[in-house]
Design a protein around this motif. Structure first.
Motif, PDB file in Angstrom:
ATOM      1  N   VAL A 196       0.851  -1.186   0.000  1.00  0.00           N
ATOM      2  CA  VAL A 196       0.000   0.000   0.000  1.00  0.00           C
ATOM      3  C   VAL A 196       0.886   1.234   0.000  1.00  0.00           C
ATOM      4  N   ALA A 197       0.629   2.160  -0.926  1.00  0.00           N
ATOM      5  CA  ALA A 197       1.473   3.354  -0.985  1.00  0.00           C
ATOM      6  C   ALA A 197       0.685   4.554  -1.482  1.00  0.00           C
ATOM      7  N   CYS A 198       1.045   5.725  -0.975  1.00  0.00           N
ATOM      8  CA  CYS A 198       0.464   6.993  -1.397  1.00  0.00           C
ATOM      9  C   CYS A 198       1.583   8.023  -1.339  1.00  0.00           C
ATOM     10  N   SER A 199       1.824   8.735  -2.438  1.00  0.00           N
ATOM     11  CA  SER A 199       3.008   9.594  -2.509  1.00  0.00           C
ATOM     12  C   SER A 199       2.742  10.808  -3.386  1.00  0.00           C
ATOM     13  N   ARG A 200       3.355  11.923  -3.035  1.00  0.00           N
ATOM     14  CA  ARG A 200       3.267  13.102  -3.882  1.00  0.00           C
ATOM     15  C   ARG A 200       4.551  13.920  -3.775  1.00  0.00           C
ATOM     16  N   LEU A 201       4.784  14.708  -4.810  1.00  0.00           N
ATOM     17  CA  LEU A 201       5.907  15.629  -4.832  1.00  0.00           C
ATOM     18  C   LEU A 201       5.623  16.804  -3.895  1.00  0.00           C
ATOM     19  N   THR A 202       6.663  17.325  -3.267  1.00  0.00           N
ATOM     20  CA  THR A 202       6.547  18.535  -2.452  1.00  0.00           C
ATOM     21  C   THR A 202       7.583  19.543  -2.948  1.00  0.00           C
ATOM     22  N   LEU A 209       3.405   7.819   2.181  1.00  0.00           N
ATOM     23  CA  LEU A 209       2.860   6.995   3.244  1.00  0.00           C
ATOM     24  C   LEU A 209       2.785   5.576   2.699  1.00  0.00           C
ATOM     25  N   ALA A 210       3.668   4.716   3.180  1.00  0.00           N
ATOM     26  CA  ALA A 210       3.749   3.332   2.728  1.00  0.00           C
ATOM     27  C   ALA A 210       3.298   2.432   3.869  1.00  0.00           C
ATOM     28  N   GLY A 211       2.046   1.989   3.797  1.00  0.00           N
ATOM     29  CA  GLY A 211       1.500   1.250   4.928  1.00  0.00           C
ATOM     30  C   GLY A 211       1.387   2.187   6.116  1.00  0.00           C
ATOM     31  N   ASP A 212       2.128   1.868   7.191  1.00  0.00           N
ATOM     32  CA  ASP A 212       2.118   2.744   8.369  1.00  0.00           C
ATOM     33  C   ASP A 212       3.410   3.543   8.492  1.00  0.00           C
ATOM     34  N   ASP A 231      -6.809   5.537  13.696  1.00  0.00           N
ATOM     35  CA  ASP A 231      -7.226   6.949  13.645  1.00  0.00           C
ATOM     36  C   ASP A 231      -6.074   7.845  13.200  1.00  0.00           C
ATOM     37  N   ALA A 232      -4.871   7.554  13.673  1.00  0.00           N
ATOM     38  CA  ALA A 232      -3.712   8.359  13.296  1.00  0.00           C
ATOM     39  C   ALA A 232      -3.390   8.199  11.818  1.00  0.00           C
ATOM     40  N   LEU A 233      -3.568   6.995  11.283  1.00  0.00           N
ATOM     41  CA  LEU A 233      -3.315   6.772   9.864  1.00  0.00           C
ATOM     42  C   LEU A 233      -4.358   7.478   9.004  1.00  0.00           C
ATOM     43  N   LEU A 234      -5.624   7.401   9.394  1.00  0.00           N
ATOM     44  CA  LEU A 234      -6.673   8.109   8.651  1.00  0.00           C
ATOM     45  C   LEU A 234      -6.423   9.614   8.673  1.00  0.00           C
TER      46      LEU A 234
END
Length: 258
Positions: A196-202, A209-212, A231-234
């Motif tokens: 699981v992964a979510c990523s963006r350029l800054t 965010l890869a998993g936890d 809750d912290a991950l959400l």
């Protein structure tokens, strides 16, 4: 209305004539706003390569996606703004020196006075469009990129001397990528089903965010921390990527096999 909402989504003003300056600005804004993510696969959400479905996901729900979704919808925006856009199939370079199957990646070619390779759906890649016919390395905040001729009229895209993918020159339709899109979200051999992964350029680097695990890269320096608790991950998805989930994606790495 959809174009205006899309531009608002990436924080861009309504542009005038289609120029390379406009293209560069939209490209960078998109990478910094719309994340590259595979969460739908691990939330049980089917990924459908239909413009209405992509608008609902990326614009209305402020989510991201992978190459077929991000470059597919970005192509629609560019066309609505007067750009000439072609969808191109690419095979990704593998660590063993081979290439994956056709349609494994979707990239774009935009024809202005010159041609440009546009790609907002490859994760860590160039911040700006590249010239596919430029004979020398092209300096970019993401690295030094070189596009070289390959067999059968294809081109190889290299980053800092390392091959990234081999791209065809034949234009395709978004529906052509449907079967491979289905394979990417269902096959145990797809790397998208394995984590699981979510990523963006800054502006400073990249946020993932890869998993936890929260991974922050600033000026090439990588920092990693663990986020504990649902809750912290959400909240991390809301804070760092700007969208709200009603549940967490299932991480295959933490799944228990009976």
């Amino acid at each position: 209305m959809t174009v205006r909402r899309y531009l608002e989504r990436i924080g861009a003003p309504m542009p005038g004539e289609p120029t390379i300056e406009v293209l560069r600005d939209l490209h960078l804004r998109h990478l910094r706003t719309v994340p590259f993510e595979n969460l739908s696969i691990h939330l049980g959400e089917p990924i459908v390569l239909d413009e209405a479905a992509l608008v609902d996901k990326i614009i209305d729900r402020r989510r991201g996606g992978f190459c077929y979704e991000l470059n597919g919808l970005f192509a629609g925006l560019l066309r609505a703004l007067g750009f000439r856009v072609s969808l191109l199939s690419a095979r990704v370079h593998t660590p063993d020196g081979e290439f994956t199957h056709p349609f494994d990646h979707l990239a774009l070619r935009v024809d202005l006075a010159e041609r440009y390779l546009v790609d907002v759906g490859f994760g860590t890649h160039s911040s700006y469009p590249l010239r596919p016919d430029w004979p020398e390395a092209q300096a970019d905040p993401g690295g030094d990129f070189l596009v070289v001729d390959a067999p059968d009229g294809d081109v190889d895209v290299l980053k800092d001397g390392e091959p990234q993918y081999r791209m065809e020159s034949r234009p395709r339709e978004l529906a052509d990528f449907g079967p491979t899109c289905w394979w990417q979200q269902t096959s145990p051999e797809s790397h998208f089903t394995k984590s699981v992964a979510c990523s963006r350029l800054t502006p400073e680097g990249r946020l993932t965010l890869a998993g936890d695990r929260l991974i922050t890269t600033v000026a090439g320096e990588r920092t990693e921390s663990t986020i504990s608790g649902d809750d912290a991950l959400l909240d991390a998805y809301r804070t760092y990527f700007g969208f709200t989930l009603d549940r967490l994606p299932t991480d295959p790495k933490s799944a228990v096999v009976a």
